[in-house]
Design an enzyme around this catalytic site. Structure first.
Site, PDB file in Angstrom:
ATOM      1  N   SER A  57     -44.616  36.566  21.628  1.00  0.00           N
ATOM      2  CA  SER A  57     -45.747  37.209  20.959  1.00  0.00           C
ATOM      3  C   SER A  57     -47.017  36.784  21.675  1.00  0.00           C
ATOM      4  CB  SER A  57     -45.791  36.750  19.496  1.00  0.00           C
ATOM      5  OG  SER A  57     -47.017  37.059  18.880  1.00  0.00           O
TER       6      SER A  57
ATOM      7  N   TYR B 176     -45.614  30.350  12.395  1.00  0.00           N
ATOM      8  CA  TYR B 176     -45.254  31.415  13.325  1.00  0.00           C
ATOM      9  C   TYR B 176     -45.852  31.134  14.712  1.00  0.00           C
ATOM     10  CZ  TYR B 176     -44.549  36.249  14.949  1.00  0.00           C
ATOM     11  OH  TYR B 176     -44.164  37.375  15.632  1.00  0.00           O
TER      12      TYR B 176
END
Length: 258
Positions: free
Chosen positions: A149, A162
């Site tokens: 990501s 995350y």
């Protein structure tokens, strides 16, 4: 069939975790379109069966399979990998895509939720990656693609677990390359920017957040799952045989600008 034989995945078996919907589904579809036999994974059997049926209609039932195992359970993982290799064939490509999100400010974050996100996301990539790599090392070939990501490099408030997971995944990818590269295994990461899926629809619907994403991204738009297919096919193919330990940002330029 791909235009160049270097990108042809014919005869290869690809296992994609978390592929009953969203990004994982699109990647499995794209790998199948490039010639691979794909094995879908997810815990929701009904949704997994629907996805398998839909992809099988496009690519043929002999080239789309499903394996509903828990990626956080090492015993299930080892059994499932052995089952896939016995029933479908040796796994040539692993895509570690499955992941969960939890949005809470760090001062309010329960340690149990921190551990749940890290266990489900980062530890599972290690567990599944190692189980598949044991067999790849013996065959001296294989491709591992971890889905990262922009949070592999950047941070935003309220998503600390995350962000830590994605940063850890980037270095886990490097560790895989360092340890298994000598066995002709290439481990790389595709790091998406903000991708419009059913799981991010609430963010797209947030006018302030949507304006921030569009304004912050040089491409001036959210990405789509289709934007991730080409880089993933490249990393799964012979065209990337000398690429190892890298994180490829597919983010419309977000991480390139201030």
């Amino acid at each position: 069939m791909p235009a160049s034989p270097a990108f042809d995945l014919g005869g290869r078996v690809a296992l994609v975790t978390g592929s009953s919907r969203g990004i994982g589904r699109s990647l499995a579809d794209g790998l199948a379109a490039a010639g691979a036999t794909v094995v879908l994974n997810g815990l929701g059997k009904a949704r997994l069966d629907r996805t398998r049926a839909e992809l099988a209609e496009r690519h043929g039932s002999d080239r789309v399979h499903a394996s509903p195992f828990d990626i956080t359970d090492e015993e299930q993982v080892v059994t499932a990998v052995a089952g896939v290799e016995g029933d479908v064939g040796p796994i040539d490509v692993l895509v570690n895509n499955a992941g969960i999100q939890h949005r809470v400010p760090m001062l309010d974050l329960d340690v149990a939720d921190w551990r749940r996100v890290i266990e489900h996301n980062l530890t599972s990539a290690f567990v599944v990656g190692r189980a598949v790599a044991r067999r790849m090392v013996e065959r001296r070939r294989g491709k591992i693609i971890n889905i990262g990501s922009v949070q592999s490099d950047l941070a935003r408030p309220t998503i600390a677990p995350y962000t830590a997971f994605k940063g850890g995944l980037r270095n886990l990818t490097r560790a895989m390359a360092a340890e298994w590269g000598g066995a002709n295994i290439q481990a790389n990461s595709v790091a998406p920017g903000y991708i419009h899926t059913e799981m991010t629809q609430n963010l797209v619907d947030d006018a302030v957040f949507n304006a921030w994403v569009v304004g912050r991204t040089p491409a001036g738009r959210w990405g789509s799952s289709a934007d991730l297919v080409g880089p993933t096919v490249w990393l799964a193919s012979a065209a990337s045989d000398y690429v190892n330990g890298q994180t490829i940002f597919v983010d419309g330029g977000m991480t390139a600008v201030v």
